[in-house]
Design a protein around this motif. Structure first.
Motif, PDB file in Angstrom:
ATOM      1  N   GLY A  44       0.830  -1.212   0.000  1.00 25.48           N
ATOM      2  CA  GLY A  44       0.000   0.000   0.000  1.00 25.48           C
ATOM      3  C   GLY A  44       0.858   1.253   0.000  1.00 25.48           C
ATOM      4  N   GLN A  45       1.911   1.234   0.803  1.00 23.01           N
ATOM      5  CA  GLN A  45       2.786   2.406   0.897  1.00 23.01           C
ATOM      6  C   GLN A  45       3.439   2.745  -0.438  1.00 23.01           C
ATOM      7  OE1 GLN A  45       5.371   1.101   4.120  1.00 23.01           O
ATOM      8  NE2 GLN A  45       4.708   2.808   5.364  1.00 23.01           N
ATOM      9  N   LEU A  57       2.472   2.158  -3.251  1.00 26.88           N
ATOM     10  CA  LEU A  57       1.473   2.612  -4.221  1.00 26.88           C
ATOM     11  C   LEU A  57       0.905   3.985  -3.821  1.00 26.88           C
ATOM     12  CD1 LEU A  57      -0.315  -0.793  -4.802  1.00 26.88           C
ATOM     13  CD2 LEU A  57       0.966   0.478  -6.509  1.00 26.88           C
ATOM     14  N   GLY A  58       1.574   4.634  -2.871  1.00 27.51           N
ATOM     15  CA  GLY A  58       1.215   6.010  -2.538  1.00 27.51           C
ATOM     16  C   GLY A  58      -0.032   6.157  -1.684  1.00 27.51           C
ATOM     17  N   MET A  59      -0.451   5.095  -1.021  1.00 26.88           N
ATOM     18  CA  MET A  59      -1.650   5.208  -0.177  1.00 26.88           C
ATOM     19  C   MET A  59      -1.289   5.846   1.166  1.00 26.88           C
ATOM     20  SD  MET A  59      -3.551   1.578  -0.720  1.00 26.88           S
ATOM     21  CE  MET A  59      -3.561   0.769  -2.309  1.00 26.88           C
ATOM     22  N   THR A  60      -2.267   6.555   1.742  1.00 29.10           N
ATOM     23  CA  THR A  60      -2.066   7.110   3.076  1.00 29.10           C
ATOM     24  C   THR A  60      -2.299   6.002   4.098  1.00 29.10           C
ATOM     25  OG1 THR A  60      -4.385   7.678   3.352  1.00 29.10           O
ATOM     26  CG2 THR A  60      -2.969   9.340   2.344  1.00 29.10           C
ATOM     27  N   LYS A  61      -1.914   6.291   5.347  1.00 31.79           N
ATOM     28  CA  LYS A  61      -2.093   5.281   6.387  1.00 31.79           C
ATOM     29  C   LYS A  61      -3.559   4.867   6.514  1.00 31.79           C
ATOM     30  CE  LYS A  61       1.794   5.783   9.481  1.00 31.79           C
ATOM     31  NZ  LYS A  61       2.384   6.672  10.474  1.00 31.79           N
ATOM     32  N   GLN A 119      -5.907   5.111   4.234  1.00 28.40           N
ATOM     33  CA  GLN A 119      -6.326   4.351   3.044  1.00 28.40           C
ATOM     34  C   GLN A 119      -5.872   2.902   3.141  1.00 28.40           C
ATOM     35  OE1 GLN A 119      -4.596   6.755  -0.079  1.00 28.40           O
ATOM     36  NE2 GLN A 119      -6.537   7.788  -0.507  1.00 28.40           N
TER      37      GLN A 119
END
Lengths: 261, 220
Positions: free
Chosen positions: B125-126, B128-132, B134
């Protein structure tokens, strides 16, 4: 002009010095293979580039923009890191697909979440989502998995899962795509399909950094090879230089072990 | 014959208290447990230790004792706070004790579930630019839910039966009601209470089996 410049990266975990003064640069469209034995720091280097680890010292420059500077805390803020890490894509050894989503949704999820931050998202929601879906389908056909679009990860083979992971990493159009031993978790008969996909990307001039134990593959697909041992870059050069005429003793020993195996 | 229907209707009526306590406890302790779970995983160590000590005390003492302390404590300590008088005050005190107790148990189930998710899921997830948040809501939450359904089911079924402990502060729940007949020499109403619990648990078993099936389309 180099797309990526890595300068004087150092990294320690507790008392273990894992990366020592790592320097290299990468041109746009180049494929770089990083080889070396286990524990040499290859994976840590890749994780530093993807902000999964924070180097203790050094700078990382992409397209002439400093995206990480160990001396400058403003480059390390959560919100900054989130944007800057998108210069890189990462394909993991263990795929790490999201098990509760279909193959297609795995590829499109991150793009859909990012799209929500666009100012025109509310007005053009339908069009934006449709574009993302189309792009996801295109990427899946590129890795040869159009027919598996609606399957869940546990329903497909390891090789297929890794190809989905590659499509997922490509979905956000990173400048540099990184692979962390992409075939190490696969049965031998499944590595070929993954390596073929990576090779296809190389032919389309995708800028890539590949940590691998597949020496033949590295020789075949890489423009440049880095050999790492004990946290330092021992030798770098063209595949011809590193594989056929290694200068350093440690490189020779490492390659000899592979050739005998 | 007439007496039997009267007794059954009074048992049913008192079982409503068990049901109300059950529903209210779940309604508040399920989300509160998540807050406690995050507290016990906090990187801020004073908060983490405070929360973990609290969980230790609640899980380390009998619920029956907690009911008594929460109901009588404020008065005995001379605090200005007091529970409302009469049956409603006793019910509110019992509900509060149950919510706190069950939230602590749920928090440990949540913590185990959250910590069992492989680091690779967060990392994927990280990168791929997701926030915590998300990552939590879009990647890990459903996997956690799938993993914790069996232990949560266990806990929920224990709760059904634990509700009868509320009688210790004079809440007229089903076993207390049946006990009144036992004191008069009539034993069968006490046995009959078991049927109420069995039926309730049977419904819950079906519900949790259904939930498990609902989430069997993927594997974690």
């Amino acid at each position: 002009m180099a797309i990526l410049e890595v300068k004087a990266i150092e990294k320690s975990f507790d008392n273990t010095h894992v990366l020592k003064d790592i320097n290299f640069s990468l041109e746009k469209g180049e494929v770089m293979a990083i080889i070396g034995s286990s524990g040499s720091g290859k994976t840590t280097l890749l994780r530093c580039l993807n902000f999964l680890e924070r180097p203790d010292k050094g700078t990382i420059i992409v397209n002439n923009e400093v995206i990480f500077d160990a001396m400058d805390p403003s480059t390390q803020k959560e919100s900054e890191v989130r944007k800057k890490r998108l210069h890189f894509g990462l394909v993991f050894q263990n795929f790490n697909l999201f098990p509760q989503y279909t193959v297609l949704k795995n590829v499109t999820l991150a793009a859909e979440l990012l799209a929500k931050e666009r100012s025109d998202y509310k007005q053009n929601k339908k069009v934006i989502i449709e574009e993302i879906q189309e792009r996801g389908k295109t990427l899946l056909s590129q890795v040869g998995l159009s027919d598996k679009m609606n399957f869940y990860p546990h329903m497909i083979s390891g090789g297929q899962q890794q190809r989905v992971a590659i499509a997922r990493a490509l979905a956000l159009e990173p400048d540099i795509l990184c692979f962390d031993e992409p075939t190490s978790a696969l049965d031998p008969e499944l590595t070929g399909e993954v390596l073929r996909v990576i090779k296809g990307l190389a032919e389309r001039n995708t800028t890539m950094i590949i940590v691998t134990h597949e020496m033949d593959f590295a020789r075949d697909v890489a423009d440049r090879v880095i050999f790492m041992d004990d946290g330092v870059i021992v030798e770098q050069g063209s595949p011809q230089e590193v594989f056929a005429n290694p200068k350093e003793e440690r490189t020779k020993q490492f390659l000899a072990r592979y050739n005998n195996a | 014959m007439n007496e039997i229907t009267i007794i059954i209707s009074r048992l049913s009526e008192s079982f409503m208290l068990n049901c109300k306590l059950f529903v209210l406890t779940l309604l508040f302790s399920l989300p509160l447990g998540l807050v406690i779970a995050f507290g016990s995983m906090s990187r801020f160590s004073p908060l983490r230790w405070l929360v973990r000590t609290f969980v230790w005390i609640i899980r380390g003492t009998p619920l029956m004792l907690q009911l008594i302390v929460i109901f009588f404590g404020p008065g005995l300590l001379g605090m200005s706070f007091s529970w409302p008088g009469g049956a409603s005050g006793r019910f509110v005190a019992a509900t509060v004790a149950f919510i706190i107790n069950y939230a602590c148990y749920f928090s440990e189930i949540y913590r185990a579930g959250i910590e069992s998710i492989p680091a690779g899921q967060y990392e994927a997830g990280q990168v791929l630019g997701m926030t915590k948040s998300q990552i939590f809501f879009n990647v890990t939450l459903l996997q956690v839910i799938k993993r914790i359904i069996p232990p949560v089911g266990n806990e929920v079924m224990t709760l059904v039966k634990d509700t009868s402990l509320a009688r210790i502060i004079a809440n007229k729940e089903i076993i207390m009601m049946a006990g009144e007949y036992t004191n008069k020499g009539l034993i069968w109403p006490l046995f009959a209470t078991g049927i109420y619990f069995l039926i309730f648990i049977g419904v819950l078993t079906i519900l949790f089996d259904w939930l498990e099936k609902k989430l069997s389309y993927f594997r974690v």
